[in-house]
Design a protein around this motif. Sequence first.
Motif: not given
Length: 397
Positions: A189-210
Amino acid sequence: MSLPKDPAENLAALIRCPSVTPAEGGALTALEAMLAPLGFAVERPVFSENGTPDIENLYARLSGNGPHLMFAGHTDVVPVGDETAWSQAPFSAAVHDGEMYGRGAVDMKGGIACFVAALARHIESRGKPKGSVSLLITGDEEGPAINGTVKLLDWAVGRGEAWDAAIVGEPTNPDLLGDMIKIGRRGSISGLVTVHGRQGHVAYPHLADNPVRGLMTLLDALMSPAFDDGTENFQPSNLEITSIDVGNAATNVIAAKATAAFNIRFNDTWTAETIQAEVHNRLDIASGRRKYRKGRKEPVEFEVTWRDRPSHVFLTRDDKLIETLSASVKAVTGRQPALSTSGGTSDARFIKDYCPVVEFGLVGKTMHMVDERVALDDLEMLTNIYTRFIEDWFEQG
Protein backbone atom coordinates in the motif's frame (compact mmCIF):
# COMPACT_ATOMS: atom_id res chain seq x y z
CA MET A 1 1.92 -27.27 -39.11
CA SER A 2 4.79 -27.87 -36.69
CA LEU A 3 4.24 -27.67 -32.96
CA PRO A 4 6.06 -25.01 -30.85
CA LYS A 5 8.15 -27.55 -28.89
CA ASP A 6 11.39 -25.56 -28.70
CA PRO A 7 11.33 -22.98 -25.89
CA ALA A 8 14.30 -21.10 -27.34
CA GLU A 9 12.56 -20.65 -30.68
CA ASN A 10 9.39 -19.56 -28.90
CA LEU A 11 11.28 -17.07 -26.78
CA ALA A 12 13.20 -15.62 -29.71
CA ALA A 13 9.92 -14.94 -31.51
CA LEU A 14 8.57 -13.12 -28.45
CA ILE A 15 11.72 -11.12 -27.68
CA ARG A 16 11.82 -9.78 -31.25
CA CYS A 17 8.51 -8.06 -30.56
CA PRO A 18 9.22 -4.66 -28.90
CA SER A 19 6.27 -4.86 -26.52
CA VAL A 20 7.25 -2.11 -24.08
CA THR A 21 4.19 -1.24 -21.97
CA PRO A 22 1.60 -0.33 -23.22
CA ALA A 23 2.52 -1.43 -26.78
CA GLU A 24 1.46 -4.91 -27.90
CA GLY A 25 4.43 -4.84 -30.27
CA GLY A 26 3.44 -8.03 -32.05
CA ALA A 27 4.01 -10.25 -29.00
CA LEU A 28 0.40 -11.38 -28.62
CA THR A 29 0.22 -12.06 -32.35
CA ALA A 30 3.35 -14.22 -32.08
CA LEU A 31 1.88 -16.09 -29.12
CA GLU A 32 -1.42 -16.64 -30.90
CA ALA A 33 0.48 -18.16 -33.82
CA MET A 34 2.18 -20.62 -31.44
CA LEU A 35 -1.13 -21.65 -29.87
CA ALA A 36 -3.04 -22.17 -33.12
CA PRO A 37 -1.53 -25.61 -33.97
CA LEU A 38 -2.19 -26.75 -30.40
CA GLY A 39 -5.92 -26.29 -30.83
CA PHE A 40 -6.46 -23.26 -28.58
CA ALA A 41 -9.39 -20.90 -29.05
CA VAL A 42 -7.88 -17.42 -28.73
CA GLU A 43 -9.51 -14.09 -27.96
CA ARG A 44 -7.78 -10.72 -27.58
CA PRO A 45 -9.97 -8.27 -25.66
CA VAL A 46 -8.92 -4.64 -25.32
CA PHE A 47 -9.71 -2.80 -22.09
CA SER A 48 -9.85 0.93 -21.48
CA GLU A 49 -10.15 3.39 -18.65
CA ASN A 50 -9.98 7.16 -18.60
CA GLY A 51 -6.49 8.47 -17.98
CA THR A 52 -4.77 5.20 -18.89
CA PRO A 53 -3.69 3.69 -22.22
CA ASP A 54 -5.82 1.05 -23.90
CA ILE A 55 -4.36 -2.43 -23.36
CA GLU A 56 -4.71 -5.49 -25.57
CA ASN A 57 -4.78 -8.81 -23.72
CA LEU A 58 -5.00 -12.49 -24.69
CA TYR A 59 -7.14 -15.30 -23.35
CA ALA A 60 -6.64 -18.75 -24.87
CA ARG A 61 -8.47 -21.95 -23.93
CA LEU A 62 -7.90 -25.60 -24.77
CA SER A 63 -11.07 -27.32 -23.60
CA GLY A 64 -11.32 -30.81 -22.16
CA ASN A 65 -13.21 -32.89 -19.62
CA GLY A 66 -11.63 -32.49 -16.20
CA PRO A 67 -10.04 -29.82 -14.01
CA HIS A 68 -9.09 -26.43 -15.41
CA LEU A 69 -5.50 -25.16 -15.11
CA MET A 70 -4.60 -21.53 -15.80
CA PHE A 71 -1.17 -20.26 -16.79
CA ALA A 72 -0.91 -16.51 -16.32
CA GLY A 73 1.68 -13.96 -17.31
CA HIS A 74 2.50 -10.91 -19.38
CA THR A 75 4.19 -10.10 -22.65
CA ASP A 76 4.78 -6.43 -21.90
CA VAL A 77 8.28 -5.42 -20.83
CA VAL A 78 10.00 -2.46 -19.21
CA PRO A 79 11.98 0.02 -21.33
CA VAL A 80 15.49 -1.03 -22.39
CA GLY A 81 17.18 2.01 -20.86
CA ASP A 82 20.46 2.99 -22.52
CA GLU A 83 20.43 0.79 -25.60
CA THR A 84 24.11 1.52 -26.26
CA ALA A 85 24.98 -0.12 -22.93
CA TRP A 86 23.66 -3.50 -24.12
CA SER A 87 26.25 -5.95 -25.42
CA GLN A 88 23.55 -7.43 -27.68
CA ALA A 89 20.63 -5.55 -29.24
CA PRO A 90 17.75 -5.70 -26.73
CA PHE A 91 15.17 -7.03 -29.20
CA SER A 92 17.43 -9.26 -31.27
CA ALA A 93 17.21 -12.48 -29.18
CA ALA A 94 20.91 -12.95 -29.88
CA VAL A 95 22.56 -16.03 -28.37
CA HIS A 96 26.04 -15.67 -26.90
CA ASP A 97 27.91 -18.20 -24.72
CA GLY A 98 24.80 -20.31 -24.23
CA GLU A 99 22.54 -17.43 -23.19
CA MET A 100 19.77 -15.63 -25.05
CA TYR A 101 19.76 -11.86 -24.65
CA GLY A 102 16.77 -9.58 -24.83
CA ARG A 103 14.31 -7.48 -22.89
CA GLY A 104 11.77 -9.84 -21.38
CA ALA A 105 14.02 -12.90 -21.58
CA VAL A 106 13.29 -13.75 -17.95
CA ASP A 107 10.52 -11.25 -17.07
CA MET A 108 8.58 -12.94 -18.38
CA LYS A 109 8.50 -13.97 -22.01
CA GLY A 110 10.77 -16.87 -21.09
CA GLY A 111 8.18 -18.40 -18.78
CA ILE A 112 5.50 -18.15 -21.48
CA ALA A 113 7.80 -19.68 -24.09
CA CYS A 114 8.54 -22.65 -21.82
CA PHE A 115 4.91 -23.30 -20.87
CA VAL A 116 3.84 -23.28 -24.53
CA ALA A 117 6.67 -25.69 -25.37
CA ALA A 118 5.64 -27.93 -22.46
CA LEU A 119 2.06 -28.08 -23.73
CA ALA A 120 3.26 -28.86 -27.25
CA ARG A 121 5.41 -31.76 -25.99
CA HIS A 122 2.56 -33.11 -23.86
CA ILE A 123 0.11 -32.96 -26.76
CA GLU A 124 2.57 -34.62 -29.14
CA SER A 125 3.42 -37.49 -26.79
CA ARG A 126 0.18 -37.98 -24.82
CA GLY A 127 -2.53 -36.03 -26.56
CA LYS A 128 -4.54 -33.25 -24.98
CA PRO A 129 -4.46 -32.94 -21.17
CA LYS A 130 -7.23 -34.61 -19.18
CA GLY A 131 -8.98 -31.33 -18.60
CA SER A 132 -8.82 -27.73 -19.75
CA VAL A 133 -5.85 -25.38 -20.01
CA SER A 134 -6.08 -21.64 -20.39
CA LEU A 135 -3.50 -18.92 -20.87
CA LEU A 136 -4.35 -15.54 -19.38
CA ILE A 137 -1.79 -13.10 -20.76
CA THR A 138 -1.79 -9.34 -20.27
CA GLY A 139 0.10 -6.42 -21.77
CA ASP A 140 -0.22 -4.27 -18.63
CA GLU A 141 1.73 -5.97 -15.84
CA GLU A 142 4.74 -3.66 -16.01
CA GLY A 143 2.46 -0.62 -16.24
CA PRO A 144 -0.38 0.59 -14.02
CA ALA A 145 -2.04 -2.87 -14.05
CA ILE A 146 -5.46 -1.31 -14.61
CA ASN A 147 -6.50 -2.60 -18.04
CA GLY A 148 -4.79 -5.96 -17.76
CA THR A 149 -5.19 -9.05 -15.58
CA VAL A 150 -7.77 -7.65 -13.19
CA LYS A 151 -10.17 -6.82 -16.04
CA LEU A 152 -9.27 -9.91 -18.05
CA LEU A 153 -10.23 -12.13 -15.12
CA ASP A 154 -13.55 -10.35 -14.70
CA TRP A 155 -14.17 -10.60 -18.46
CA ALA A 156 -13.45 -14.34 -18.47
CA VAL A 157 -15.65 -15.04 -15.45
CA GLY A 158 -18.44 -13.12 -17.14
CA ARG A 159 -18.17 -15.63 -19.98
CA GLY A 160 -18.52 -18.55 -17.58
CA GLU A 161 -14.88 -19.38 -16.97
CA ALA A 162 -13.74 -20.95 -13.67
CA TRP A 163 -10.34 -22.36 -12.73
CA ASP A 164 -9.12 -24.98 -10.30
CA ALA A 165 -5.53 -23.74 -10.03
CA ALA A 166 -3.11 -21.28 -11.59
CA ILE A 167 0.61 -20.87 -12.17
CA VAL A 168 2.11 -17.46 -12.82
CA GLY A 169 5.35 -17.77 -14.78
CA GLU A 170 7.23 -14.90 -13.11
CA PRO A 171 10.99 -15.38 -12.51
CA THR A 172 10.88 -16.66 -8.93
CA ASN A 173 14.33 -18.21 -8.55
CA PRO A 174 17.02 -16.01 -6.98
CA ASP A 175 20.14 -17.97 -8.01
CA LEU A 176 19.44 -21.36 -9.58
CA LEU A 177 16.43 -22.84 -11.30
CA GLY A 178 14.59 -24.83 -8.66
CA ASP A 179 15.43 -22.56 -5.73
CA MET A 180 12.00 -21.14 -4.98
CA ILE A 181 8.26 -21.34 -5.52
CA LYS A 182 6.20 -18.34 -4.46
CA ILE A 183 3.13 -19.44 -2.52
CA GLY A 184 1.96 -16.00 -1.45
CA ARG A 185 2.87 -12.34 -1.36
CA ARG A 186 2.94 -9.54 1.17
CA GLY A 187 0.41 -6.79 0.76
CA SER A 188 1.44 -3.43 -0.61
CA ILE A 189 0.00 0.00 0.00
CA SER A 190 1.28 3.46 -0.88
CA GLY A 191 0.48 6.85 0.56
CA LEU A 192 1.51 10.49 0.69
CA VAL A 193 1.92 12.64 3.80
CA THR A 194 1.56 16.38 3.27
CA VAL A 195 2.57 18.85 5.99
CA HIS A 196 1.39 22.45 5.77
CA GLY A 197 3.59 25.16 7.23
CA ARG A 198 4.01 28.88 6.78
CA GLN A 199 6.34 30.32 4.16
CA GLY A 200 8.95 32.81 5.27
CA HIS A 201 12.54 34.02 5.19
CA VAL A 202 15.16 31.61 6.53
CA ALA A 203 16.71 34.46 8.54
CA TYR A 204 13.44 34.94 10.45
CA PRO A 205 12.30 31.41 11.27
CA HIS A 206 10.13 32.60 14.17
CA LEU A 207 7.87 34.28 11.63
CA ALA A 208 7.50 31.12 9.57
CA ASP A 209 6.69 27.47 10.26
CA ASN A 210 9.02 25.12 8.44
CA PRO A 211 6.95 22.14 7.23
CA VAL A 212 10.10 20.04 6.84
CA ARG A 213 10.56 20.02 10.62
CA GLY A 214 7.01 18.79 11.10
CA LEU A 215 7.45 16.21 8.37
CA MET A 216 10.59 14.86 10.06
CA THR A 217 8.62 14.31 13.26
CA LEU A 218 5.90 12.43 11.42
CA LEU A 219 8.32 10.28 9.43
CA ASP A 220 10.11 9.34 12.65
CA ALA A 221 6.83 7.92 13.89
CA LEU A 222 6.25 5.94 10.71
CA MET A 223 9.75 4.45 10.68
CA SER A 224 9.92 3.38 14.32
CA PRO A 225 8.97 1.19 16.08
CA ALA A 226 8.72 -1.75 13.68
CA PHE A 227 5.20 -2.69 12.69
CA ASP A 228 5.77 -6.33 13.67
CA ASP A 229 8.42 -9.04 13.91
CA GLY A 230 7.15 -11.17 11.05
CA THR A 231 4.98 -14.28 11.12
CA GLU A 232 5.37 -17.98 10.39
CA ASN A 233 5.02 -17.50 6.64
CA PHE A 234 6.00 -13.86 6.13
CA GLN A 235 8.92 -11.59 6.85
CA PRO A 236 8.38 -8.44 8.97
CA SER A 237 6.23 -5.67 7.54
CA ASN A 238 8.30 -2.75 6.33
CA LEU A 239 7.72 0.90 5.47
CA GLU A 240 10.05 2.79 3.14
CA ILE A 241 10.04 6.51 2.39
CA THR A 242 10.30 6.73 -1.39
CA SER A 243 10.47 10.50 -1.90
CA ILE A 244 10.51 13.80 -0.01
CA ASP A 245 9.71 17.04 -1.78
CA VAL A 246 9.16 20.71 -0.93
CA GLY A 247 9.12 22.08 -4.46
CA ASN A 248 11.49 24.84 -3.41
CA ALA A 249 14.46 25.92 -5.52
CA ALA A 250 15.35 28.94 -3.35
CA THR A 251 17.98 28.63 -0.61
CA ASN A 252 16.69 31.55 1.48
CA VAL A 253 13.00 30.65 1.61
CA ILE A 254 11.19 28.36 4.04
CA ALA A 255 8.64 26.46 2.00
CA ALA A 256 4.93 26.44 2.73
CA LYS A 257 4.43 22.72 2.18
CA ALA A 258 6.40 19.48 2.34
CA THR A 259 5.38 16.02 1.16
CA ALA A 260 6.71 12.50 1.61
CA ALA A 261 5.65 9.42 -0.34
CA PHE A 262 5.89 6.00 1.27
CA ASN A 263 5.17 2.36 0.59
CA ILE A 264 4.42 -0.40 3.09
CA ARG A 265 4.87 -4.10 2.37
CA PHE A 266 2.81 -5.80 5.06
CA ASN A 267 2.38 -9.39 6.20
CA ASP A 268 -0.65 -11.31 7.42
CA THR A 269 -0.62 -9.51 10.77
CA TRP A 270 -2.41 -6.74 8.91
CA THR A 271 -5.03 -6.00 6.31
CA ALA A 272 -4.92 -2.94 4.07
CA GLU A 273 -7.51 -1.33 6.35
CA THR A 274 -5.75 -2.05 9.64
CA ILE A 275 -2.33 -0.92 8.37
CA GLN A 276 -3.93 2.35 7.22
CA ALA A 277 -5.48 2.79 10.66
CA GLU A 278 -2.08 2.20 12.30
CA VAL A 279 -0.47 4.84 10.09
CA HIS A 280 -3.16 7.39 10.95
CA ASN A 281 -2.83 6.61 14.66
CA ARG A 282 0.94 7.05 14.60
CA LEU A 283 0.69 10.35 12.75
CA ASP A 284 -2.07 11.69 15.01
CA ILE A 285 0.05 11.01 18.10
CA ALA A 286 3.27 12.31 16.54
CA SER A 287 1.66 15.54 15.32
CA GLY A 288 1.61 16.83 18.91
CA ARG A 289 5.33 16.19 19.47
CA ARG A 290 7.84 19.02 19.23
CA LYS A 291 11.00 17.05 18.53
CA TYR A 292 12.07 19.21 15.60
CA ARG A 293 9.81 22.24 16.25
CA LYS A 294 11.17 23.72 19.44
CA GLY A 295 8.84 26.30 20.93
CA ARG A 296 5.90 25.40 18.72
CA LYS A 297 2.83 24.60 20.78
CA GLU A 298 0.36 23.98 17.96
CA PRO A 299 0.35 20.45 16.47
CA VAL A 300 1.78 19.66 13.04
CA GLU A 301 -0.85 20.30 10.40
CA PHE A 302 -0.89 17.32 8.03
CA GLU A 303 -3.01 15.17 5.76
CA VAL A 304 -2.61 11.66 4.35
CA THR A 305 -3.76 10.53 0.93
CA TRP A 306 -3.74 6.90 -0.16
CA ARG A 307 -3.08 5.51 -3.60
CA ASP A 308 -5.87 3.50 -5.20
CA ARG A 309 -5.89 -0.29 -5.38
CA PRO A 310 -3.80 -1.59 -2.50
CA SER A 311 -2.46 -5.12 -2.96
CA HIS A 312 -3.73 -7.52 -0.32
CA VAL A 313 -1.60 -10.08 1.45
CA PHE A 314 -2.35 -13.70 0.57
CA LEU A 315 -1.07 -17.21 1.23
CA THR A 316 -1.98 -20.18 -0.98
CA ARG A 317 -2.89 -23.40 0.80
CA ASP A 318 -3.47 -26.02 -1.89
CA ASP A 319 -1.58 -29.26 -1.32
CA LYS A 320 -2.21 -30.68 -4.79
CA LEU A 321 -0.90 -27.60 -6.56
CA ILE A 322 2.09 -26.94 -4.31
CA GLU A 323 3.20 -30.53 -3.82
CA THR A 324 2.84 -31.47 -7.48
CA LEU A 325 4.88 -28.47 -8.60
CA SER A 326 7.50 -29.04 -5.89
CA ALA A 327 7.86 -32.68 -6.91
CA SER A 328 8.21 -31.69 -10.56
CA VAL A 329 10.93 -29.17 -9.72
CA LYS A 330 12.86 -31.68 -7.65
CA ALA A 331 12.54 -34.44 -10.26
CA VAL A 332 14.06 -32.23 -12.97
CA THR A 333 16.58 -30.13 -11.03
CA GLY A 334 17.37 -32.29 -7.99
CA ARG A 335 16.58 -29.30 -5.74
CA GLN A 336 13.83 -29.05 -3.15
CA PRO A 337 12.37 -25.59 -3.77
CA ALA A 338 11.80 -23.26 -0.85
CA LEU A 339 8.20 -22.15 -0.42
CA SER A 340 8.42 -18.39 -0.11
CA THR A 341 6.32 -15.24 0.20
CA SER A 342 9.25 -12.86 -0.27
CA GLY A 343 9.71 -10.18 -2.89
CA GLY A 344 7.36 -7.70 -4.49
CA THR A 345 3.91 -8.09 -5.96
CA SER A 346 2.68 -9.74 -9.14
CA ASP A 347 -0.61 -10.33 -10.89
CA ALA A 348 -1.06 -13.34 -8.62
CA ARG A 349 -2.60 -10.78 -6.23
CA PHE A 350 -5.61 -10.61 -8.57
CA ILE A 351 -5.77 -14.31 -9.45
CA LYS A 352 -5.89 -15.43 -5.82
CA ASP A 353 -9.50 -14.21 -5.63
CA TYR A 354 -10.52 -16.78 -8.28
CA CYS A 355 -8.47 -19.91 -7.57
CA PRO A 356 -5.35 -21.14 -5.74
CA VAL A 357 -2.24 -19.66 -7.35
CA VAL A 358 1.52 -20.13 -7.13
CA GLU A 359 4.39 -18.58 -9.04
CA PHE A 360 7.32 -20.37 -10.63
CA GLY A 361 9.54 -19.36 -13.51
CA LEU A 362 13.13 -18.63 -14.45
CA VAL A 363 16.06 -17.18 -12.52
CA GLY A 364 15.46 -13.48 -12.06
CA LYS A 365 19.00 -12.13 -11.63
CA THR A 366 18.95 -10.00 -14.80
CA MET A 367 15.31 -8.90 -14.95
CA HIS A 368 14.87 -5.19 -15.77
CA MET A 369 18.64 -4.86 -16.20
CA VAL A 370 20.83 -4.01 -19.16
CA ASP A 371 21.71 -7.31 -20.90
CA GLU A 372 18.71 -9.19 -19.53
CA ARG A 373 19.34 -12.80 -20.54
CA VAL A 374 18.56 -16.44 -19.86
CA ALA A 375 20.60 -19.61 -20.13
CA LEU A 376 19.36 -21.92 -22.88
CA ASP A 377 19.81 -24.82 -20.46
CA ASP A 378 17.40 -23.13 -18.04
CA LEU A 379 14.80 -22.78 -20.78
CA GLU A 380 14.99 -26.51 -21.40
CA MET A 381 14.84 -27.35 -17.69
CA LEU A 382 11.85 -25.10 -17.05
CA THR A 383 10.06 -26.65 -20.03
CA ASN A 384 10.71 -30.11 -18.57
CA ILE A 385 9.38 -28.97 -15.18
CA TYR A 386 6.20 -27.59 -16.70
CA THR A 387 5.78 -30.71 -18.86
CA ARG A 388 6.02 -33.00 -15.84
CA PHE A 389 3.70 -30.77 -13.80
CA ILE A 390 1.02 -30.74 -16.51
CA GLU A 391 1.12 -34.53 -16.72
CA ASP A 392 1.05 -35.15 -12.97
CA TRP A 393 -1.49 -32.46 -12.06
CA PHE A 394 -4.05 -33.67 -14.58
CA GLU A 395 -3.42 -37.33 -13.75
CA GLN A 396 -4.62 -36.62 -10.19
CA GLY A 397 -7.94 -35.38 -11.56
